[in-house]
Design a protein around this motif. Sequence first.
Motif, PDB file in Angstrom:
ATOM      1  N   LEU A 153     -15.004 -95.394 -17.381  1.00 33.80           N
ATOM      2  CA  LEU A 153     -15.664 -94.097 -17.370  1.00 33.80           C
ATOM      3  C   LEU A 153     -15.775 -93.679 -15.905  1.00 33.80           C
ATOM      4  CD1 LEU A 153     -16.937 -92.277 -19.575  1.00 33.80           C
ATOM      5  CD2 LEU A 153     -19.116 -93.331 -19.065  1.00 33.80           C
ATOM      6  N   SER A 154     -15.210 -92.512 -15.562  1.00 31.46           N
ATOM      7  CA  SER A 154     -15.250 -92.087 -14.158  1.00 31.46           C
ATOM      8  C   SER A 154     -16.698 -91.892 -13.722  1.00 31.46           C
ATOM      9  CB  SER A 154     -14.442 -90.799 -13.951  1.00 31.46           C
ATOM     10  OG  SER A 154     -15.147 -89.696 -14.460  1.00 31.46           O
ATOM     11  N   ILE A 171     -10.599 -89.444 -16.929  1.00 33.14           N
ATOM     12  CA  ILE A 171     -12.050 -89.302 -17.048  1.00 33.14           C
ATOM     13  C   ILE A 171     -12.652 -90.492 -17.791  1.00 33.14           C
ATOM     14  CG2 ILE A 171     -13.917 -87.797 -17.865  1.00 33.14           C
ATOM     15  CD1 ILE A 171     -12.035 -86.546 -15.705  1.00 33.14           C
ATOM     16  N   ALA A 172     -11.951 -90.944 -18.837  1.00 34.55           N
ATOM     17  CA  ALA A 172     -12.459 -92.070 -19.626  1.00 34.55           C
ATOM     18  C   ALA A 172     -11.317 -92.737 -20.372  1.00 34.55           C
ATOM     19  CB  ALA A 172     -13.513 -91.587 -20.627  1.00 34.55           C
ATOM     20  N   LEU A 223      -9.643 -80.701 -21.048  1.00 38.11           N
ATOM     21  CA  LEU A 223      -9.255 -82.103 -21.081  1.00 38.11           C
ATOM     22  C   LEU A 223      -8.160 -82.330 -22.111  1.00 38.11           C
ATOM     23  CD1 LEU A 223     -12.734 -83.888 -21.145  1.00 38.11           C
ATOM     24  CD2 LEU A 223     -11.209 -83.643 -19.198  1.00 38.11           C
ATOM     25  N   CYS A 240     -21.545 -87.300 -23.138  1.00 39.40           N
ATOM     26  CA  CYS A 240     -20.609 -86.164 -23.272  1.00 39.40           C
ATOM     27  C   CYS A 240     -19.214 -86.643 -23.621  1.00 39.40           C
ATOM     28  CB  CYS A 240     -20.569 -85.348 -21.985  1.00 39.40           C
ATOM     29  SG  CYS A 240     -22.088 -84.430 -21.682  1.00 39.40           S
ATOM     30  N   MET A 241     -18.766 -87.729 -22.988  1.00 39.07           N
ATOM     31  CA  MET A 241     -17.427 -88.230 -23.258  1.00 39.07           C
ATOM     32  C   MET A 241     -17.313 -88.750 -24.688  1.00 39.07           C
ATOM     33  SD  MET A 241     -15.557 -87.558 -20.729  1.00 39.07           S
ATOM     34  CE  MET A 241     -16.535 -86.085 -20.478  1.00 39.07           C
ATOM     35  N   GLU A 247      -8.017 -85.043 -17.205  1.00 42.42           N
ATOM     36  CA  GLU A 247      -8.123 -83.639 -16.847  1.00 42.42           C
ATOM     37  C   GLU A 247      -6.809 -82.920 -17.115  1.00 42.42           C
ATOM     38  OE1 GLU A 247      -8.784 -82.851 -12.689  1.00 42.42           O
ATOM     39  OE2 GLU A 247      -6.895 -83.745 -12.107  1.00 42.42           O
ATOM     40  N   THR A 280     -18.098 -89.477 -12.382  1.00 41.40           N
ATOM     41  CA  THR A 280     -18.634 -88.137 -12.627  1.00 41.40           C
ATOM     42  C   THR A 280     -18.848 -87.845 -14.109  1.00 41.40           C
ATOM     43  OG1 THR A 280     -16.418 -87.204 -12.685  1.00 41.40           O
ATOM     44  CG2 THR A 280     -17.549 -87.213 -10.550  1.00 41.40           C
ATOM     45  N   ALA A 281     -18.417 -88.753 -14.984  1.00 46.95           N
ATOM     46  CA  ALA A 281     -18.477 -88.486 -16.429  1.00 46.95           C
ATOM     47  C   ALA A 281     -19.763 -89.027 -17.040  1.00 46.95           C
ATOM     48  CB  ALA A 281     -17.275 -89.109 -17.120  1.00 46.95           C
ATOM     49  N   SER A 282     -20.335 -88.260 -17.935  1.00 47.11           N
ATOM     50  CA  SER A 282     -21.490 -88.695 -18.705  1.00 47.11           C
ATOM     51  C   SER A 282     -20.983 -89.396 -19.964  1.00 47.11           C
ATOM     52  CB  SER A 282     -22.336 -87.474 -19.094  1.00 47.11           C
ATOM     53  OG  SER A 282     -23.030 -87.693 -20.286  1.00 47.11           O
ATOM     54  N   GLU A 283     -21.464 -90.607 -20.209  1.00 48.34           N
ATOM     55  CA  GLU A 283     -21.009 -91.363 -21.382  1.00 48.34           C
ATOM     56  C   GLU A 283     -21.300 -90.598 -22.668  1.00 48.34           C
ATOM     57  OE1 GLU A 283     -21.162 -95.799 -23.362  1.00 48.34           O
ATOM     58  OE2 GLU A 283     -22.244 -95.428 -21.504  1.00 48.34           O
TER      59      GLU A 283
END
Length: 184
Positions: free
Chosen positions: A9-10, A95-96, A51, A17-18, A109, A12-15
């Motif tokens: 998980l990058s 992103i993930a 995405l 949201c992903m 992305e 900047t990414a929210s788990e």
Amino acid sequence: MKEIDFFYLSETASEFCMKKMAEEALLKKDNWKIIKENSKNLIAYGETGKLYIKTFSLSTIKERIKHFFSGGRALRTLKGTELLTHAGCLAPAIIACGNHYNLDFILMEDLEGPQLLNALESFLQAPSARPWRRELFRALGHMVGRMHAARVVHGDLRPNNIIIHPGHPGYRLALIDNERTRKP
């Protein structure tokens, strides 16, 4: 729906949201446009987050064995993308990466711009595009040179896997479908 497990998980990414985006894509919700779907994988585009999701089926014994020994196609894509980035090449940010049932998946992305093949077969055919076409091939040569200088091999370098990404000034070439990218 079975829980989605992320192995990357990058920052900047929210788990949360992903997970929501991955669930929507895997369930083929209306806000995800299916680009390609077959027994091996699914590629879908989510306009909301700009995405792409790409899934890799683990339903065959061959894919499970490869997954066991090499971490799977999603992990290979992540590693290949990192190699390209370190070599100074443009590739979509991952992103993930995760898994769900018999699938590995990546969320990445969107890199706007046409595929090189589409551009060559359409607007770059015009005689007036000759200087731009020459510059494009020069940029392609520089990109391949950077890869080779870093001892990186793409593994599936073809016009469909090169995106002409608009930038300032002009454009940059980006590489997609990076799961076969490696250092020999």
